[in-house]
Design a protein around this motif. Sequence first.
Motif, PDB file in Angstrom:
ATOM      1  N   ALA A 158       8.198 -33.860  85.807  1.00  0.00           N
ATOM      2  CA  ALA A 158       8.822 -33.846  87.132  1.00  0.00           C
ATOM      3  C   ALA A 158       9.395 -32.483  87.460  1.00  0.00           C
ATOM      4  N   GLN A 159       9.903 -31.789  86.438  1.00  0.00           N
ATOM      5  CA  GLN A 159      10.464 -30.458  86.694  1.00  0.00           C
ATOM      6  C   GLN A 159       9.376 -29.400  86.754  1.00  0.00           C
ATOM      7  N   VAL A 160       8.391 -29.507  85.872  1.00  0.00           N
ATOM      8  CA  VAL A 160       7.282 -28.544  85.886  1.00  0.00           C
ATOM      9  C   VAL A 160       6.619 -28.534  87.264  1.00  0.00           C
ATOM     10  N   ASP A 161       6.484 -29.717  87.855  1.00  0.00           N
ATOM     11  CA  ASP A 161       5.812 -29.839  89.145  1.00  0.00           C
ATOM     12  C   ASP A 161       6.578 -29.161  90.269  1.00  0.00           C
ATOM     13  N   ARG A 162       7.865 -28.929  90.062  1.00  0.00           N
ATOM     14  CA  ARG A 162       8.679 -28.293  91.102  1.00  0.00           C
ATOM     15  C   ARG A 162       8.561 -26.770  91.090  1.00  0.00           C
ATOM     16  N   PHE A 163       7.927 -26.230  90.082  1.00  0.00           N
ATOM     17  CA  PHE A 163       7.648 -24.794  90.094  1.00  0.00           C
ATOM     18  C   PHE A 163       6.387 -24.549  90.914  1.00  0.00           C
ATOM     19  N   MET A 164       6.481 -23.663  91.879  1.00  0.00           N
ATOM     20  CA  MET A 164       5.322 -23.356  92.713  1.00  0.00           C
ATOM     21  C   MET A 164       4.197 -22.749  91.885  1.00  0.00           C
ATOM     22  N   MET A 165       4.568 -21.862  90.925  1.00  0.00           N
ATOM     23  CA  MET A 165       3.555 -21.171  90.136  1.00  0.00           C
ATOM     24  C   MET A 165       3.998 -21.037  88.682  1.00  0.00           C
ATOM     25  N   LYS A 166       3.000 -20.970  87.811  1.00  0.00           N
ATOM     26  CA  LYS A 166       3.232 -20.579  86.425  1.00  0.00           C
ATOM     27  C   LYS A 166       2.373 -19.349  86.153  1.00  0.00           C
ATOM     28  N   ALA A 279      -4.979 -19.607  92.775  1.00  0.00           N
ATOM     29  CA  ALA A 279      -5.218 -21.003  92.399  1.00  0.00           C
ATOM     30  C   ALA A 279      -4.789 -21.301  90.958  1.00  0.00           C
ATOM     31  N   LEU A 280      -5.131 -20.425  90.013  1.00  0.00           N
ATOM     32  CA  LEU A 280      -4.771 -20.675  88.616  1.00  0.00           C
ATOM     33  C   LEU A 280      -3.259 -20.746  88.439  1.00  0.00           C
ATOM     34  N   ASP A 281      -2.541 -19.845  89.083  1.00  0.00           N
ATOM     35  CA  ASP A 281      -1.079 -19.815  88.942  1.00  0.00           C
ATOM     36  C   ASP A 281      -0.433 -21.072  89.516  1.00  0.00           C
ATOM     37  N   VAL A 282      -0.995 -21.604  90.590  1.00  0.00           N
ATOM     38  CA  VAL A 282      -0.416 -22.777  91.242  1.00  0.00           C
ATOM     39  C   VAL A 282      -0.787 -24.073  90.506  1.00  0.00           C
ATOM     40  N   LEU A 283      -1.939 -24.095  89.866  1.00  0.00           N
ATOM     41  CA  LEU A 283      -2.463 -25.352  89.316  1.00  0.00           C
ATOM     42  C   LEU A 283      -2.310 -25.518  87.809  1.00  0.00           C
ATOM     43  N   ARG A 284      -2.262 -24.418  87.041  1.00  0.00           N
ATOM     44  CA  ARG A 284      -2.392 -24.541  85.578  1.00  0.00           C
ATOM     45  C   ARG A 284      -1.312 -25.413  84.931  1.00  0.00           C
ATOM     46  N   HIS A 285      -0.081 -25.374  85.458  1.00  0.00           N
ATOM     47  CA  HIS A 285       0.993 -26.136  84.827  1.00  0.00           C
ATOM     48  C   HIS A 285       1.066 -27.575  85.321  1.00  0.00           C
ATOM     49  N   THR A 299      -8.144 -25.412  77.328  1.00  0.00           N
ATOM     50  CA  THR A 299      -6.893 -25.115  78.018  1.00  0.00           C
ATOM     51  C   THR A 299      -7.006 -25.459  79.507  1.00  0.00           C
ATOM     52  N   PRO A 300      -5.855 -25.571  80.206  1.00  0.00           N
ATOM     53  CA  PRO A 300      -5.916 -25.801  81.656  1.00  0.00           C
ATOM     54  C   PRO A 300      -6.717 -24.733  82.389  1.00  0.00           C
ATOM     55  N   ASP A 301      -6.616 -23.477  81.949  1.00  0.00           N
ATOM     56  CA  ASP A 301      -7.362 -22.409  82.621  1.00  0.00           C
ATOM     57  C   ASP A 301      -8.872 -22.600  82.489  1.00  0.00           C
ATOM     58  N   ILE A 302      -9.313 -23.130  81.344  1.00  0.00           N
ATOM     59  CA  ILE A 302     -10.748 -23.398  81.159  1.00  0.00           C
ATOM     60  C   ILE A 302     -11.198 -24.495  82.117  1.00  0.00           C
ATOM     61  N   VAL A 303     -10.412 -25.574  82.196  1.00  0.00           N
ATOM     62  CA  VAL A 303     -10.745 -26.677  83.098  1.00  0.00           C
ATOM     63  C   VAL A 303     -10.775 -26.189  84.543  1.00  0.00           C
ATOM     64  N   LEU A 304      -9.758 -25.431  84.935  1.00  0.00           N
ATOM     65  CA  LEU A 304      -9.686 -24.953  86.316  1.00  0.00           C
ATOM     66  C   LEU A 304     -10.790 -23.957  86.635  1.00  0.00           C
TER      67      LEU A 304
END
Length: 325
Positions: A158-166, A279-285, A299-304
């Motif tokens: 729930a908190q990770v989702d509140r970050f716009m970017m990682k 896109a990667l920064d907004v979606l990876r986390h 990793t998430p980056d591979i999937v994305l």
Amino acid sequence: MQTPVEQVLYEVKKTIVGQDALLERLLVALLARGHILVEGVPGLAKTLAVKALAHAIGGQFHRIQFTPDLVPADIVGTRVYHQPTGEFQVSLGPVFTNLLLADEINRAPAKVQSALLEVMQEQQVTIGRETHQVPRPFLVMATQNPIESEGTYPLPEAQVDRFMMKVVVGYPSPTEEFVIVERAIAAPPVTQAVADPEKLTAMQAQVDQVYVDPALIEYSVRLANATRRPADVGLDELTRYVSFGASPRASINLVLAARALAFVRGRDYAVPTDLTDIALDVLRHRLVLSYEALADDVTPDIVLGRVLAALPVPDAPLRDKAAVR
């Protein structure tokens, strides 16, 4: 003549060498009213970048070092009994600032991490029965160390989702590191305030007017949906790796961040590269991967990366924004 954004970047770069992606993302988050999570090994100037940015925009800067013995009141504040008057008075915490650095946020337990939920989402803090607004603009930059896992607490979804970017920060190049060492042994540069919170608020209002074509909004929605159901875009082999895809916050933040990125790049309209670049920064986390993904080193980056390659980018010319308005 330099724009206000260029002036801010110029002042920050007096102190920071390299890290162009991080600085650009910090400005994007600030202009889009978002928050940013930075992951990187120690010594990569993450703290210094936020401090330099705070000086350049003339805003307040507070740093919280997250530790296992921290309590929520250390962050948001608490009520203190005032003996002479016999009343409780509110003592505001360090979140009441313009730029807040939550250093090594995963060192504190979930109870403390969750103390940031309200202020990140609602820009306010509730202490007792009173609600207090934080200063505007307000940005939380949290850092976490990827190499020491002992004594850390994973952030709640729930908190990770509140970050716009990682943003994942890497090592500087040898040339950049040479300049870093040169500056370290010289007199430290002085960062001047070239803006103020009022000017920054005005720039945020300008970002709100940046035109986003409906085709780009549709692309962001399709991208978020593809992370939830990879089979819909012909990526059946990824289904077993993704437990949960990106939430609707992802498509919202993708458009908001792309709009701010277009403004930083000097345009009053967004183009497809603004979306794909961020896109990667907004979606990876926002992806929750399965144990199979962990076992197969996916990793998430591979999937994305696979999802972005499978989805066609809108290539139709943008409609005349003046006509739409």
